[in-house]
Design an enzyme around this catalytic site. Structure first.
Site, mmCIF file in Angstrom:
data_model
loop_
_atom_site.group_PDB
_atom_site.id
_atom_site.type_symbol
_atom_site.label_atom_id
_atom_site.label_comp_id
_atom_site.label_asym_id
_atom_site.label_seq_id
_atom_site.Cartn_x
_atom_site.Cartn_y
_atom_site.Cartn_z
ATOM 1 C CG ASP A 7 8.715 1.950 17.841
ATOM 2 O OD1 ASP A 7 8.958 1.031 17.045
ATOM 3 O OD2 ASP A 7 9.664 2.685 18.312
ATOM 4 C CD GLU A 67 8.529 1.223 12.966
ATOM 5 O OE1 GLU A 67 8.390 2.209 12.229
ATOM 6 O OE2 GLU A 67 9.159 1.432 14.098
ATOM 7 C CG ASP A 139 11.355 4.537 22.288
ATOM 8 O OD1 ASP A 139 11.978 3.897 21.169
ATOM 9 O OD2 ASP A 139 12.128 4.454 23.347
#
Length: 198
Positions: A7, A67, A139
């Site tokens: 991420d 992502e 996260d």
């Protein structure tokens, strides 16, 4: 098969490693790669790159999933996030891993069942899907969700003979997907793409 989800963020890049054995998923590790907020942007990008490469060497994943970023209202923030994302994509690719990308709505839908799920719902589902996981923060939870999403697409790829995110896979003999299934997959992807901006 071992997967790493990432991420991207310039200050904090979440990461999560899972093991996939058929349909069973197991948590391996998770955490966050940090960059020094007081350092020049180039130095911070090197810190992220080195951090992600270290993770790949330590955990030895077979594939990586990242992502996709959303467009922020602040152009400078969007640019910085884009730079971080580029580095996070580059590191596993440079290490020879197959790298897949997933939109946030697709990750949420894959993990929770709805593309409009809250961060809390995603984290709750991750702890359900990966029992015993002690998640290192928001996260890391997002990165684990990306890894779980990728695992679901790998499972679909094995079941239907399609590559993650693609509606068709052609062989020399022609399509190996039945026309009805092919149309259904294309329609679902089109609906999802239409809702990506909302």
């Amino acid at each position: 098969m071992r997967l790493i989800g990432l991420d991207p963020g310039l200050r904090n890049t979440g990461w999560g490693v899972i093991e996939m054995d058929g349909h069973a998923l197991r948590h391996v590790a998770d955490g966050t790669v940090h960059s020094d907020g007081d350092a020049p942007i180039a130095t911070r990008l090197v810190q992220l790159y080195d951090g992600v490469l270290d993770l790949i060497e330590r955990w030895n994943p077979s594939e990586a999933a990242v992502e996709e970023t959303f467009v922020n209202r602040n152009p400078e923030s969007t640019l910085k996030l884009g730079l971080a994302r580029g580095v996070v994509l580059l590191a596993p690719a440079k290490a020879g891993l197959l790298v897949s990308e997933y939109a946030p709505k697709r990750v949420k839908k894959s993990v929770v069942g709805t593309g409009s799920a809250s961060k809390e719902q995603v984290q709750a589902m991750i702890t359900t899907l990966l029992p015993g996981a002690r998640i290192a923060g928001a996260d890391a939870a997002d990165a684990l969700a990306v890894a779980v999403c990728h695992a679901h697409f790998i499972q679909a790829r094995g079941a239907y003979g399609v590559e993650a995110g693609l509606a068709t896979r052609k062989s020399a003999a022609g399509s190996n997907i039945q026309p009805g299934l092919q149309r259904a997959i294309a329609a679902a992807l089109a609906r999802e793409a239409g809702g990506a901006g909302s």
